[in-house]
Design an enzyme around this catalytic site. Structure first.
Site, short mmCIF file in Angstrom:
data_model
loop_
_atom_site.label_atom_id
_atom_site.label_comp_id
_atom_site.label_asym_id
_atom_site.label_seq_id
_atom_site.Cartn_x
_atom_site.Cartn_y
_atom_site.Cartn_z
CB THR A 93 36.36 -39.67 -34.11
OG1 THR A 93 37.63 -40.02 -34.12
CG2 THR A 93 36.11 -38.24 -34.71
CB THR B 132 36.24 -45.72 -37.39
OG1 THR B 132 37.38 -44.95 -37.31
CG2 THR B 132 35.12 -44.79 -37.32
#
Length: 353
Positions: free
Chosen positions: A16, A92
């Protein structure tokens, strides 16, 4: 003569932090890493020599696999003598697995390898990416008396620097997405970065980095749940070529004491499968001597994972089996911490018990 500038290598794998929004579809798409530097002009004010390498194409963290870890290890090893520290930008979802794997694969590591990422793309107004990136670079560059302050693999996320192989993702939405619940943070970040030097693995006598590139994926995670059937357990324990199992149990290492279940575990252990007991709880340790069900698992040949995370246990099994060790040798090494992946106090307590 001016002092040599501290140098940091940023390795962008994907995720991201390095994505932008497609104006037509609204979907997040990876962009060229150069844009990341354009979006963080503050990097120039740090005063470090910052270079970057990116995976081409960038990889969503859900696609990360041992081949990606090997690629990262190769990049770090090839550039180890050139840079003072490394920052790995990573999605993540699998960051804790990657951090755990790297902690085993980078033997004799004496420089910081700091993984970070973000919950929002770095180009968005409310992004957490800028602070995470800037602070991770500062930590990777930090030295005291000429030596790196944090010479180990870590995750930095939202004001906490954590040992990589003690860390798990705990939230899909909050900025404090990661926690190390069984080991204190190595540093806390506010106006200043406050390191706890008593918790950091210090390198007394630096040795040459020994990178490892062998991982064996013939391992599996088996999570116990109420109503688990013999068919489910049998199908998992009889996967062809299976070598290791991380058994996620209840509480302090408890599981059903049904004869069929214990018989299947004993048979698997007899075939040379290494089964490691870790707790499903977010924090706490396996103590198989505490209750009867845990005791029966120990008698069946299951070994304790102590307070290891699932991520650390599964990547450690991959690492050990990847190097051609026998089941007994893997058991011996699973019982000893390699890079601080579990607390030695738990080991001492169980030996005394």
């Amino acid at each position: 003569m001016s002092e040599k500038k501290i140098s940091v290598l940023i390795i962008y794998t994907g995720g991201t932090i390095g994505m932008i929004q497609d104006p037509e579809t609204g979907a997040l798409m990876p962009f060229n890493f150069d844009h990341l530097l354009d979006n963080v002009p503050e990097l120039k004010r740090l005063g470090f020599l910052i270079s970057s390498i990116q995976f081409e194409p960038p990889i969503d963290s859900s696609e990360i696999d041992p081949a990606s870890w090997i690629r990262l290890v190769k990049i770090i090893a090839d550039n180890y003598d050139t840079y003072d520290g490394f920052v790995v930008l990573h999605g993540t979802d699998t960051m804790a697995y990657t951090a755990s794997a790297l902690s085993f694969m980078l033997e004799n590591l004496a420089k910081p390898v700091i993984l970070t990422g973000s919950q929002l793309p770095i180009g968005m107004l409310r992004t957490d990416g800028k602070e995470n990136l800037i602070t991770a670079i500062e930590i990777a560059a930090a030295k005291e008396n000429g030596f790196p302050v944090v010479p180990e693999v870590c995750i930095f996320f939202q004001n906490h620097l954590m040992r990589g192989n003690r860390t798990s993702k705990i939230s899909a939405e909050n900025f404090n997405a990661f926690r190390s619940l069984n080991y204190p943070a190595l540093a806390r970040v506010g106006m200043h970065i406050r390191y706890d030097n008593n918790l950091i693995n210090k390198v007394r006598v630096p040795k040459p980095l020994k990178p490892h590139y062998l991982m064996d994926t013939n391992v599996v995670i088996l999570k116990i749940f109420p109503g688990i059937t013999p068919q489910t357990v049998d199908s998992i324990l009889n996967i062809p070529h299976l070598k290791g199992v991380v058994l996620e149990t209840y509480g302090t290492g408890n599981a059903p004491s049904k004869p069929w279940f214990l018989d299947m575990l004993r048979a698997a252990v007899a075939r040379g499968i290494v089964i490691v007991n870790v707790t499903q709880c977010s924090s706490g340790s396996v103590q198989m001597s505490l209750y009867g069900p845990g005791n029966k698992l120990a008698q069946a040949g299951i070994i304790s994972g102590y307070d290891s995370t699932t991520e650390a246990a599964i990547t450690k099994l991959m690492f050990l089996f990847g190097h051609g060790l026998s089941s007994e040798e893997v058991k011996d090494r699973m019982r000893l911490p390699l890079t601080g992946e579990y607390s030695t106090q738990h080991l001492e307590d169980q030996i005394e018990a």
